[in-house]
Enzyme design. Structure first.
Site, PDB file in Angstrom:
ATOM      1  N   THR B 137       0.835  -1.182   0.080  1.00  0.00           N
ATOM      2  CA  THR B 137      -0.013  -0.002  -0.090  1.00  0.00           C
ATOM      3  C   THR B 137       1.100   1.277   0.152  1.00  0.00           C
ATOM      4  O   THR B 137       1.839   1.279   0.735  1.00  0.00           O
ATOM      5  CB  THR B 137      -0.770  -0.148   1.268  1.00  0.00           C
ATOM      6  N   GLY B 176       2.738  -2.304   8.344  1.00  0.00           N
ATOM      7  CA  GLY B 176       3.210  -3.250   9.692  1.00  0.00           C
ATOM      8  C   GLY B 176       4.687  -3.457   9.752  1.00  0.00           C
ATOM      9  O   GLY B 176       5.264  -4.109   8.752  1.00  0.00           O
ATOM     10  N   THR B 420     -10.871  -2.803   6.624  1.00  0.00           N
ATOM     11  CA  THR B 420     -10.188  -2.066   5.503  1.00  0.00           C
ATOM     12  C   THR B 420      -9.106  -2.886   5.129  1.00  0.00           C
ATOM     13  O   THR B 420      -8.735  -2.905   3.797  1.00  0.00           O
ATOM     14  CB  THR B 420      -9.470  -0.691   6.395  1.00  0.00           C
ATOM     15  N   GLU B 422      -6.419  -5.735   3.906  1.00  0.00           N
ATOM     16  CA  GLU B 422      -6.255  -7.015   3.021  1.00  0.00           C
ATOM     17  C   GLU B 422      -7.570  -6.759   2.067  1.00  0.00           C
ATOM     18  O   GLU B 422      -8.329  -7.678   1.681  1.00  0.00           O
ATOM     19  CB  GLU B 422      -6.370  -8.213   3.788  1.00  0.00           C
ATOM     20  N   ASP B 424     -10.415  -3.264   1.003  1.00  0.00           N
ATOM     21  CA  ASP B 424     -11.677  -2.780   1.678  1.00  0.00           C
ATOM     22  C   ASP B 424     -12.951  -3.359   1.193  1.00  0.00           C
ATOM     23  O   ASP B 424     -13.026  -3.758   0.012  1.00  0.00           O
ATOM     24  CB  ASP B 424     -11.513  -1.453   1.099  1.00  0.00           C
TER      25      ASP B 424
END
Lengths: 635, 635
Positions: B137, B176, B420, B422, B424
């Site tokens: 992302t 992450g 949201t 993995e 939306d």
């Protein structure tokens, strides 16, 4: 204000600002101050300390005084107080709660339940020289206030009350201010004198010394972390035979003589109890208002983001599409904006009514009771709206919505408990429905389930829908609706009102019938419980109607033609989406044909299409200044 | 386990535990360990450090190995890996996310997109000697992965790729591990060689040195606080001409020769892109599973509290009523418990399918694509359920529910972003619907709106509902449904299935017609956008049908008669409440008479009445051990 460049938005904002427009304008200036915002990076202890500092700033705005009577050193402007404090929801809801506890709940209890002898408390609490808390809820009893377990036993020997927590579940709990800051508590307890219990009364009980240490017999503890509101020091209080002077009974409605004789101007103990609670209506009015204000902030952020954020290319143009150009995104956000408008008007109307009652300008003997019902209903509608709208805003902003810097998660976490406090929404919806069923009759107000099931059976169709407080225009619209809804044009206000009113009437009437029918077979609790979903639906239908009436009423105050036309579309969207959400009911009960229901669905789509180009104007009208949004993703 | 005293609950739990029952049982032992729980009092930096320590404990359980192939040092048990890790949702979702990022997303990208030359990464990442992150992302592009802006330009002179963020919106975001812990990143970027772009590919890019400092050209930053998941160090990465060896391209599906020649076994660039993304399906499978597991914890807490907490006296007995004896409370919680059952079975079925595909046991050429659609659909259903169920649980527990010590607010905050990440939920629902509309045809899968609107117009009725993967029993039930639903008995499974399938078919068919009709008038984007709510409804209806089929299938595995009878009632409650939620649609489209819809409503009430005495048994069946609930209010 930045929105000055959009005259239509200014017009809408002026209307939504309502009767205390100047108070809101002034508040926008006061609150444009970094010192008054929450800092999500503080741990909860630091957050509490910061909020206490912020309260001292707020205490200089003159808002606290507005809430108290002139004879107590106030400005006798309760509507202004509620409105001004509500604006704190634009900066930090922890600060709003702390101010609300100090001046609204604690201060309100002392002023409304106390007498001249308690005046000195009020002077000190306005200036924060005395920090208090409102110790009603216990670990074992929240909604059921009448059965609180804390006792206040009068000792004529010393002319003292002995405050005591007889069981672990009698512990006061979730009390804002009890964990750290409060020095005194307004404690609700069963008053016992001469060995007889007289029901719940309120007492001023010192709980901490100047150094913040628990006083003898008092054990406070900390509720610790919560889902949100880190700046609020919620805590617990246990009393072990704590003695307070007789004069610490807040004796507006009842007193105990030095010899222990109990007296009250209100004979009926239950009526006395409800009169006592009724004076605290301002809390519910305020909670609903602050929740809706929080939702306005969230919607302002999410709509602005949806106007800016692009995702996926339009194959026709090759350009990436702005989120708000997607039908699904319009359908997610715009109906919530419409509801925000509806609730703003409804809240203004409620605050005005509260102001008139509390300043003695409304002399209708039923006004107080009607106000309580309306406050309960709108508290439900507004807090439910806040929970739903802020959640939708978070999701509509994707990953960015989850970052604290974009504020939506804080708004969600902080407002989450609003559906619970000042009355659980399910219990309050039931209370509204119960009032409808019992048609406001004094005698049955305090009945247990048995009593009011019996009473409901006696009521007539006419008394269900009260005309109290319906402004002339609404009444005219109602009267004009001479055709059945089935034939009427759904874009006409009278037809819309009729449809909402029909739903309410039908649900109330059939709930009453059902209760009567079942009560004979199964006993009242079973009858009530069996119909509970039905009863709750009746309450919700009533609330929807009140909100629609307030919306229609509010639009009439929009002066500019173009702005009013836009507001009319917003009102239609509110009506159509409310009908859409309940369309199964309308069809199943023959209030609406399948064809008409399909037309409603198309109508929602047409309305979001029509409103979409005006989205930023509508957000401007909601009245949260752009510079107060404080969300990184739209800066 | 404490639930050992309830044999019916044990039977249900065994069924819900599914194909990896032993893995779950073993996990319950491993996770009964205070060291593996979140500590909500830690600030986010300390929480991150704690989670990293916890990961080291988890790495000793052998769960990570399960997720990798034998040739890479794993145990080739992907189903076991997903199931075992899912159990972390019972202790702390931050820990689950961190493990999922390391072994699922980062590890999965390296294993599935890399080749033998990347084996050494896998050995190290299993043991946590190499900490990685999954940098897909970007600030500007989340759902629209094909249009990521980061570039990887091949330089044949040095045989390196140059990783670069050409714009501010090309910044990797919400990643992450990027804020603190990750040393390398699996970076998705547009591969450019010989001046030509070949679309999105994945590269292993070192981002930090051993001391945790950013490597030259890499600038990481911190996303800071979020709505929840404090233990996850989400962050941002900007690349400024960062050079990596040619071999760091994960070259399973495409490679660049030393001279810069691009080659791929998959000719069609779009198909290549979707093949690449398709290998990452395990992430979506896992997210849905963890969300549903979080909801099971919340429901277990809320139902136990509702069995214990009393409020208001029953006038018939004088005794205070347990919350779960109220009809409204039953209606709030029990349908969500029923849905939790449905989704547990559906998740087990999904994991089994994934396992078969990923271990090469399912040789159906359509299996991978069908798996992706199912994973997307169930990710939506489960995360939506979690958001709704946990919110309802919080509210149903009142003020106590708002205290962090009772865990519901943490579960809500942590799972909130699952709708949201993995994918939306709106985008995924659309993806499911698009798959339905295009009937899985390779050629149109990657079409833009124009293309698939055109394609949808050509499809026939028969291809809409795929029979792929429908187990025999379901097929038999379908075949048996020879009567129209209107005449059928709604308590019969075949009639229920027919009703769900009819809704799906009708919505898909009419959406396709609508697209075709509008596309001629308005162009494809307008046509699509105009029908978006319709398309989303089709996707949702499909998901509902899949879930029902899995539920029916799952019940068949319950061995004990009494337990199966109870599960049948739970299934009915799931069916009836799903129908009730969509009753307007069923009536409006003549699939259900008004009388039948009213019967459904009564049916829900009858079912909650019937299930209420078994509430604790049902909770026992959900499989969260009582001692893992960690909620003060029920201790």
């Amino acid at each position: 204000m930045e929105t000055g460049s959009d005259p239509i938005a200014d017009q809408l904002r002026a209307a939504l600002d309502g009767p205390w427009r100047e108070v809101r304008e002034k508040a926008r200036e006061h609150l444009d101050d970094e010192r008054l915002y929450g800092d999500p990076y503080l741990d909860y202890r630091a957050a509490r300390a910061r909020v206490l500092e912020q309260m001292r700033l707020v205490s200089q705005f003159g808002w606290a005084e507005k809430g108290f009577k002139r004879e107590n050193g106030g400005a006798s402007d309760p509507g202004g107080a509620v409105t001004a404090l509500e604006m704190l929801a634009y900066t930090d809801l922890s600060l709003w709660v702390k101010c609300g506890v100090q001046w609204g709940l604690f201060g309100g209890a002392v002023e409304n339940l106390g007498t001249a002898r308690h005046k000195e408390y009020i002077e000190k609490l306005i200036t924060l020289d005395l920090l208090g808390c409102f110790a009603m809820t216990e670990t074992g009893h929240g909604s059921d206030v009448a059965n609180l377990e804390t006792t206040a036993t009068y000792d004529p020997g010393t002319q003292e009350f002995v405050i005591h927590s007889p069981t672990p579940s009698a512990r006061k709990d979730y009390i804002g201010g009890a964990a750290e800051h409060a020095r005194v508590a307004a404690v609700f307890a069963q008053l016992i004198t001469g060995g007889e219990s007289q029901g719940v009364h309120c007492f001023v009980v010192p709980i901490r010394d100047e150094q913040g240490n628990d006083l003898p017999g008092v054990t406070t503890s900390d509720d610790g972390l919560k889902g949100g509101l880190p700046g609020v020091d919620n805590g617990r209080i246990l009393f072990d035979q704590v003695r307070i002077p007789r004069e610490n009974l807040l004796n507006r409605y009842a007193d105990v003589a030095p010899d222990g004789t109990y007296s009250s101007e209100i004979e009926n103990p239950s009526r006395r109890f409800f009169t006592t609670l009724g004076t605290l209506v301002r809390g519910r009015v305020s909670v609903g208002g602050a929740a809706a204000a929080g939702a306005r902030v969230a919607l302002s952020i999410a709509v602005r983001y949806a106007e800016k954020r692009r995702q996926f290319a339009d194959p026709d143009t090759g350009e990436e599409t702005v989120l708000l150009d997607y039908r699904s995104h319009q359908r997610r956000l715009l109906p919530l904006v419409a509801r925000a408008y509806a609730l703003s008007f409804a809240q203004n109307d409620l605050v005005r009514r509260m102001h008139l009652v509390q300043t003695g300008q409304d002399l209708d003997p039923n006004a107080q009771r009607a106000l309580e019902k309306r406050a309960a209903g709108l508290k439900v509608a507004q807090t439910r709206h806040a929970t739903r709208a802020i959640q939708e805003c978070r999701e509509a902003c994707g990953g960015a919505g989850y970052l604290t810097e974009n504020r939506l998660v804080t708004l969600k976490a902080d407002t989450d408990v609003f559906t619970t406090f000042e009355g659980d929404n399910v219990v309050l919806t039931q209370l509204v429905a119960k009032e409808l069923l019992t048609s406001y009759a004094d005698e049955v107000r305090d009945l247990d389930a048995l009593g009011w099931v019996r009473f409901a059976a006696t009521m007539t169709r006419d008394v269900i829908r009260d005309a109290t407080g319906v402004r002339q225009m609404i009444q005219r619209l109602r009267d004009r609706s001479d055709q059945t809804v089935d034939e009427g044009d759904l874009s006409r206000r009278e037809v819309q009102l009729q449809l909402f009113a029909d739903r309410e009437d039908y649900l109330v009437r059939t709930a009453a019938h059902r209760l009567r029918a079942r009560a004979k077979e199964t006993g009242p609790f079973e009858a009530f419980n069996n119909a509970q979903d039905h009863i709750l639906a009746a309450g919700t239908a009533h609330i929807d109607r009140l909100v629609l009436e307030a919306f229609i009423d509010g639009i009439a105050d929009v002066e500019d033609d173009e702005a009013r036309k836009l507001a009319e579309d917003v009102c239609d969207l509110f009506v159509y989406t409310t009908i859409e959400e309940n369309q199964a009911w309308f069809i199943m009960h023959r209030f609406m044909s399948v064809e008409r229901a399909k037309a409603v669905r198309r109508g929602v789509n047409e309305l979001v299409d029509r409103l979409r180009p005006n989205a930023l104007t509508l957000i401007g009208g909601l009245g949260v200044p752009e510079k107060m949004l404080h969300a990184a993703m739209i800066e």
